[in-house]
Write a protein that holds these residues in place. Structure first.
Motif, PDB file in Angstrom:
ATOM      1  N   GLU A 211     -35.869  14.884 -56.478  1.00 21.19           N
ATOM      2  CA  GLU A 211     -36.283  15.960 -55.578  1.00 21.19           C
ATOM      3  C   GLU A 211     -35.070  16.654 -54.962  1.00 21.19           C
ATOM      4  N   TYR A 212     -34.050  15.874 -54.655  1.00 18.22           N
ATOM      5  CA  TYR A 212     -32.833  16.476 -54.086  1.00 18.22           C
ATOM      6  C   TYR A 212     -32.170  17.404 -55.093  1.00 18.22           C
ATOM      7  N   SER A 215     -34.080  20.589 -55.437  1.00 14.62           N
ATOM      8  CA  SER A 215     -33.862  21.494 -54.307  1.00 14.62           C
ATOM      9  C   SER A 215     -32.498  22.158 -54.336  1.00 14.62           C
ATOM     10  N   MET A 216     -31.534  21.536 -55.051  1.00 17.91           N
ATOM     11  CA  MET A 216     -30.187  22.111 -55.152  1.00 17.91           C
ATOM     12  C   MET A 216     -30.074  23.112 -56.302  1.00 17.91           C
ATOM     13  N   THR A 223     -33.959  17.643 -64.400  1.00 20.27           N
ATOM     14  CA  THR A 223     -34.966  17.003 -63.546  1.00 20.27           C
ATOM     15  C   THR A 223     -36.203  16.589 -64.350  1.00 20.27           C
TER      16      THR A 223
END
Length: 398
Positions: A211-212, A215-216, A223
């Protein structure tokens, strides 16, 4: 083969059943104690009966000797008849020289066909002990006899005791072997559940990292692949968690389960290995199964086949569908399995790899036989040609 299979199933299932039911064990112990006491009582009665008979015979012999020394003819005849009447246990038939029955003692003769019955008994006695000849008469007579009832009991009873002893010895051996296997199973179950528990932390961490990264603005391909691996780790953890617990078996289309397994395995094995899917059956093959566990079995067999072929060859899966069961054959073109090892490869710790614990086929067997009530075995194998593993499962009926 059938006998060995039944014996093996008893060692795996019957012994564990014995250990799980304390009331059965208690009943066996009580029965063994009662049988031991009964054996002692019967033996003691037989010994006492023989002792009394021997004492009476010795008293009669002593009195007859006393009468003979006193030249008392009347007393000699009295004891002679007493000796004849004292035979209350030994079945006896007296015949003349032509074989005609003159008299009999200690034989229960039926009212109907008495003569025929005595003739059959006489023939049986003749096959036993040699007759006693009375030749001091005008024409000789013959005494045929058989074992007394007490002697028959003494002959048969030790065999009964030996049979019961062997029965309890066999039960004890099965219980000890099954206890050992039960301890091994508990170790595997504990190890599997602990592995599932330990996998939970890195899986949660990987979910957070995915998730990180998303988001980046990381590339979706990265992913997406992480998501696939996370899902795979979740499936592995779920499989380890299910070892040792009762699986949730659901009616499923076997063909669809195998196609999903092949779709997962094909990109994860050597490109030089051709994985041939089974032909779609004319009618759906519905089997009550746990897909995560049964897919694990198929994956394990495919991985072993790839290793046996050194990453190059063909693996084909096919069905033999019957009315109440279905056979799934997984065939490779590997090096084959020597005949002497075809039964031992399912034992824990047996492996041909430099790495690994040799638990794959052992767990596969447990999943198929204990959880799904089926069979898994080496159907046939030829050195240098290949091997076929067969899985037998019951079909779901309406």
């Amino acid at each position: 083969m059938r006998v060995s299979r039944l014996g093996e199933q008893w060692l795996q299932g019957g012994g564990l059943w014995l250990n799980r039911h304390s009331s059965i064990r208690i009943a066996l112990i009580v029965f063994s104690v009662l049988f031991a006491v009964l054996s002692l009582v019967i033996s003691d009665r037989l010994v006492s009966r023989i002792a009394v008979e021997e004492h009476e015979k010795l008293e009669m012999w002593a009195n007859a000797t006393r009468a003979a020394n006193a030249y008392d003819q009347q007393m000699i005849m009295t004891y002679l008849y007493r000796i004849l009447d004292a035979n209350t246990a030994i079945p006896t038939i007296l015949t003349d020289q032509d074989g005609k029955v003159l008299s009999y003692y200690n034989i229960d003769v039926p009212e109907k066909n008495a003569d025929a019955f005595l003739e059959r008994e006489l023939e049986r006695y003749k096959r036993g002990y040699p007759p006693i000849v009375i030749d001091d008469l005008s024409s000789p007579q013959y005494i045929y006899y058989s074992d007394s009832y007490g002697l028959r009991y003494l002959v048969i009873f030790p065999y009964i005791q030996l049979g019961v002893f062997l029965l309890f010895l066999g039960v004890a051996i099965v219980a000890v072997v099954s206890l050992k296997r039960s301890d091994q199973n508990r170790i595997w179950e504990g190890l599997s559940r602990e592995t599932a528990h330990q996998l939970g932390t890195p899986i949660s961490s990987l979910i957070a990292w995915k998730e990180y990264l998303a988001s980046m603005g990381t590339e979706p391909m990265v992913t997406d692949e992480m998501e696939k691996d996370i899902q795979r780790l979740g499936i592995i953890a779920d499989r380890f968690q299910k070892i040792g617990s009762s699986p949730n078996l659901r009616p499923s289309d076997l063909h669809e389960v195998i196609l999903r397994t092949i779709a997962y395995m094909q990109p994860r094995i050597s490109k030089q290995v051709e994985l041939i899917a089974p032909k779609a059956p004319e009618e759906s093959i519905i089997v009550r199964l746990s897909e995560p566990l049964l897919a694990w079995v198929f994956e394990n067999l495919i991985k072993n086949a790839v290793d046996a072929m050194h990453g190059e060859g063909k693996i084909s899966i096919s069905y033999i569908a019957k009315e109440r069961e279905v056979y799934i054959d997984i065939t490779d073109t590997g090096k084959g399995i020597p005949k002497g090892r075809q039964k031992t490869i399912f034992r824990p710790g047996i492996t041909t790899r430099q790495r690994g614990w040799g638990l794959g086929l052992s767990l596969a067997r447990r999943i198929v036989e204990e959880y799904h009530g089926g069979r898994i075995y080496v159907h046939h194998s030829t050195l240098g040609v290949g091997t076929t593993f067969r899985i037998e499962l019951d079909r779901e009926t309406e």
